[in-house]
Each structure stands twice: as structure tokens, then as C-alpha cells.
Design an enzyme around this catalytic site. Structure first.
Site, PDB file in Angstrom:
ATOM      1  N   TYR A 143       2.147  -0.998  11.060  1.00  0.00           N
ATOM      2  CA  TYR A 143       1.722  -1.391   9.711  1.00  0.00           C
ATOM      3  C   TYR A 143       2.599  -0.735   8.654  1.00  0.00           C
ATOM      4  CZ  TYR A 143      -1.275  -1.932   5.598  1.00  0.00           C
ATOM      5  OH  TYR A 143      -1.751  -2.224   4.331  1.00  0.00           O
ATOM      6  N   SER A 183       0.851  -1.185   0.000  1.00  0.00           N
ATOM      7  CA  SER A 183       0.000   0.000   0.000  1.00  0.00           C
ATOM      8  C   SER A 183       0.888   1.236   0.000  1.00  0.00           C
ATOM      9  CB  SER A 183      -0.897   0.026   1.248  1.00  0.00           C
ATOM     10  OG  SER A 183      -0.123   0.322   2.397  1.00  0.00           O
TER      11      SER A 183
END
Length: 226
Positions: free
Chosen positions: A156, A143
Site C-alpha cells: 500500500y 495518504s
């Protein structure tokens, strides 16, 4: 001939969201798919959809991708059943909030274990069979957090950055064995992790293309939807 005819694919996080959509798409293109995930009931739902839509049987392998023994066993089952592994989609992930100051060591390690160590362990487990076949296609889901970072998602974001570096390292190490390793950023998808976003099925053509790249195709790249 279908793009993935007789290819063996392992998909992590195959019980829902992008993992389910990708498993279905791969099966429609002729792949034999091993479904990995923690929840057997969700994997069975995916397997049922694949059987209904393609007539293909799948391997349902409940697996915690943070556990190396479970991963090794899952890969061994796929190889014993079908003789090889040609495609690996590292899709399983967790995304939980927490700033650097807020995160406990356990929370940090938990996210890194799933989002970075898991793909490392799965990749390590499939490399011997891919090397033996002189063929492999590995896709790591990423991402924008991998290069932008994101306040409030420290673990993350750090794990995603690590996965990006690992992908490029693998691309360099495995190219001579006919193994191509790339990152794919689907953008925001409507899944269990996100209430809004694109339907996961809209990005599966990109995943099929990466899973079926020809010899000498791109490796170590980031491909983004759109």
C-alpha cells in the site's frame, strides 16, 4: 450558479465511504456523476441517494479498475451519455497488511494494480476527452503513507508513493491542455477500510474546490484536510 454545473465527473470507488460522499457532494453542486465500483448493489445505493437528494440521474457502471477494457468501456459510456469528462476522482483503493518479507508476489501485485495501475488506466482513458476540451480536473486520493511509508503495509505504501509521483508527472505533462492534477490526503476517515475516523462528508468541500479549480490553478500539489 453551482460550482460544478454541467460538469461530468467520474468517481471510482463510488459505492461507499469517501467515494459515495464525494459523488453526492459533486451532484449537489450540479455535476453529472458516473459511479464506478465493483459492487453494483452499492453503486445503486449511491445513485438512489443522489436521486433523492438532488433529483439527478447518474450512470451506474460496475467496473474493476484493474481491467483496462472495463475502464475504457466505462469512460466511453460517460462520454456517449454526456459528451465529455471534466472531473476524475481516483478514489478506489485497497489497504491490506503485509511486510516485504510476508507479502506474496500475487498480494503485492493485487494492491499495486488497484492503488496505482487503476488510477493510471483511468487517467489515461479520460485524457483524450479532457485534452479535446482543453479542460480537466483530476484528483488522486492519497495518504501519509505516500511519503512516510508504514511498517506492515509495504504494498500500500509503495503504491501511494508511486501515485504521488504519477500525479506530479501528469501535472507537468497536461498543464498546457488546461488539465490540473492534484493529490488529496483526507486523513483517517470512518469507512469500510477504517472503523474509526472522521465522517467522509467533512472533507468533501475540499474535493469540490479541487474539482472546480480555475484555469491556471494549482497543479501537482498535495492538499491535506485541515
Amino acid at each position: 450558479m453551482s460550482l460544478l454545473e454541467k460538469r461530468v465527473a467520474i468517481v471510482s470507488g463510488a459505492g461507499s465511504g469517501l467515494g459515495r460522499a464525494a459523488s453526492l457532494a459533486f451532484a449537489r453542486e450540479g455535476a453529472l456523476v458516473a459511479l464506478l465500483g465493483r459492487r453494483r448493489s452499492k453503486l445503486e445505493e449511491t445513485a438512489s441517494l443522489i436521486l433523492q437528494q438532488t433529483g439527478q440521474e447518474t450512470l451506474i457502471i460496475p467496473t474493476d479498475i484493474t481491467d483496462e477494457r472495463q475502464i475504457d468501456s466505462a469512460v466511453q459510456q460517460a462520454v456517449q451519455q454526456w459528451g465529455a469528462v471534466h472531473v476524475l476522482l481516483n478514489n478506489a483503493a485497497v489497504m491490506e497488511q503485509g511486510t516485504v518479507l510476508e507479502l506474496t508476489t500475487e498480494e503485492w501485485q493485487s494492491q499495486v494494480a488497484t492503488n496505482l495501475t487503476g488510477p493510471f488506466l483511468l487517467t489515461k482513458a479520460v485524457l483524450p476527452t479532457m485534452r479535446a476540451a482543453k479542460y480537466g480536473r483530476i484528483i488522486n486520493i492519497t495518504s501519509a503513507h505516500s511519503w512516510n511509508g508504514s511498517g506492515g503495509f509495504a504494498a500500500y505504501s509503495a503504491a501511494q508513493a508511486g501515485l504521488e509521483s504519477l500525479t506530479r508527472t501528469l501535472a507537468d505533462e497536461e498543464y498546457e491542455y488546461g488539465i490540473l492534477v492534484n493529490l488529496y490526503n483526507p486523513g483517517t476517515l470512518r469507512t469500510e477500510m477504517h472503523a474509526t475516523g472522521k465522517d467522509p462528508t467533512v472533507v468533501t468541500p475540499d474535493l469540490i474546490r479541487l474539482a472546480s479549480l480555475p484555469l491556471g490553478g494549482p497543479t501537482g500539489t498535495i492538499v491535506s484536510y485541515g
